[in-house]
Design an enzyme around this catalytic site. Structure first.
Site, short mmCIF file in Angstrom:
data_model
loop_
_atom_site.label_atom_id
_atom_site.label_comp_id
_atom_site.label_asym_id
_atom_site.label_seq_id
_atom_site.Cartn_x
_atom_site.Cartn_y
_atom_site.Cartn_z
N CYS A 155 36.87 12.74 43.19
CA CYS A 155 36.83 14.16 43.55
C CYS A 155 36.42 14.33 45.01
O CYS A 155 35.23 14.31 45.32
CB CYS A 155 35.88 14.91 42.63
SG CYS A 155 35.76 16.65 43.05
N CYS A 158 34.16 17.27 45.72
CA CYS A 158 32.75 17.11 45.33
C CYS A 158 32.02 16.19 46.31
O CYS A 158 30.88 16.44 46.66
CB CYS A 158 32.62 16.46 43.96
SG CYS A 158 33.78 16.99 42.74
N ASP A 159 32.67 15.10 46.69
CA ASP A 159 31.95 14.03 47.40
C ASP A 159 32.36 13.84 48.85
O ASP A 159 31.73 13.06 49.57
CB ASP A 159 32.16 12.71 46.65
CG ASP A 159 31.65 12.78 45.22
OD1 ASP A 159 30.68 13.53 44.99
OD2 ASP A 159 32.22 12.12 44.35
#
Ligand code: NDP
Length: 321
Positions: free
Chosen positions: A137, A140-141
């Protein structure tokens, strides 16, 4: 202390499909319960910009959209419960589902909107380096790779979108694809090719994620050329796997018909599964469109189908009495 919940409609999943079903069912007076599952809000909570959900002229944020849908579902009378279902008995109505804390849900109708999860490559180093350089992701990261070198693996819309997104954080993004052409939409491919921060490695398969010495995380990926068989090493700080998704249907194996990829089968053009009173909506049954707006539409269909099912069942019961 485990509780028993009775409801006319139990909805599994709290993405756009589950919450749209909840909004329609609550407004029809069905007092639905939504069991939110492991990722409340679903996949949109791990997305940033959303610019294709109708009704918003400006770019909105995925987590914000899901907060709004949750608030809307709650305002019209949905009960949201944070639980994970571990057992399902669909052999008779009311259906009986059990949560991981022992709560029991007795449901006159069931809407399955459990969505889908990212797929992994299954190569050495991938699991071990999860959270230490390997991720599925970018939104997200990606932040953790500010100013670093990253690679994205895959050739579909997700991979291209993730590569483009990562250029917000990194000036050195490499897309690694196992063939010599992408399956992503043309508009995304055009953006990809126009971005000077992105290079593409064609015909390359990731053989292994390579860890650094000691506690160091990912330092590179070992590649094999799918045409020549030549081995190479691509140094990188972050590896983003973007090769598609698997539907969350493990609970229903052997209980409801699934297709060869594990997606729940429904009667085409409806949300009806093989068991009367059980409906499916969103990514758990859709491997073609997989959009928030299509999932929301399918959630609406499931609520209307369930409402009709209950009305007919009540009518039959009255006629027989
Ligand atoms: P896709 O299935 O479309 O693409 C997966 C990609 O990963 C393919 O290029 C495939 O390669 C590659 N791949 C699969 N398995 C492996 C493997 N083991 N090793 C290496 N590469 C692999 O998945 P997406 O998640 O990209 O998209 C899924 C659906 O969601 C699509 O319908 C897409 O259009 C949609 N989508 C739409 C978006 C939007 O409208 N904004 C955003 C994201 C997704 P190959 O091409 O060789 O098969």
């Amino acid at each position: 202390m485990p509780t028993t919940h009775h409801t006319k409609m139990l909805i599994l999943g709290s993405g756009p499909a589950g919450l749209s079903a909840a909004i329609y069912a609550a407004r029809a007076g069905m007092q639905p319960i939504v069991v939110q599952g492991l990722q409340p809000g679903g996949q949109l909570t791990i997305t940033t910009d959303v610019e294709n959900y109708p009704g918003f002229a400006e770019v909105i944020q995925g987590p914000w959209l899901m907060e709004q849908m949750t608030a809307q579902a709650t305002h019209v009378g949905t009960s949201m419960i944070w639980d994970t279902i571990v057992d399902v008995d669909l052999s008779q109505r009311p259906f009986r589902l059990t949560g991981d804390g022992g709560d029991v849900y007795l449901a006159e109708t069931l809407v399955i909107a459990t969505g889908a999860q990212a797929k992994w490559l299954g190569v050495p180093g991938e699991q071990e380096l999860g959270g230490k350089g390997v991720s599925a992701c970018a939104t997200c990261d990606g932040f953790f790779y500010r100013g670093k070198k990253v690679v994205v693996i895959g050739g579909g819309n997700t991979a291209v979108e993730e590569a483009l997104y990562l250029t917000n954080h990194s000036d050195d993004v490499t897309l690694i694809h196992r063939r010599d052409s992408l399956r992503a939409e043309k508009i995304l491919q055009d953006r990809l090719h126009a971005n000077p921060k992105i290079k593409i490695l064609w015909n390359k398969k990731v053989e292994r994620f390579v860890a650094g010495e000691g506690t160091a995380g990912l330092v590179g990926v070992a590649l094999i050329d799918t045409v020549t068989g030549e081995a190479s090493h691509e140094p990188t700080d972050g590896g983003f796997v973007a090769i598609g998704h698997s539907p969350s249907t493990i609970l229903f194996e052997g209980k409801l018909p699934l297709d060869e990829d594990g997606y729940l089968l429904v009667t085409p053009g409806t949300s009806l599964t093989a068991i009367p009173g059980v409906f499916a909506a969103g990514d758990v049954t859709d491997k073609v469109y997989r959009q928030a707006v299509t999932a929301a539409g399918m959630g609406c269909m499931a609520a209307l189908d369930a409402e009709r099912f209950l009305a007919e069942a009540e009518y039959r019961a009255m006629a027989e009495a």
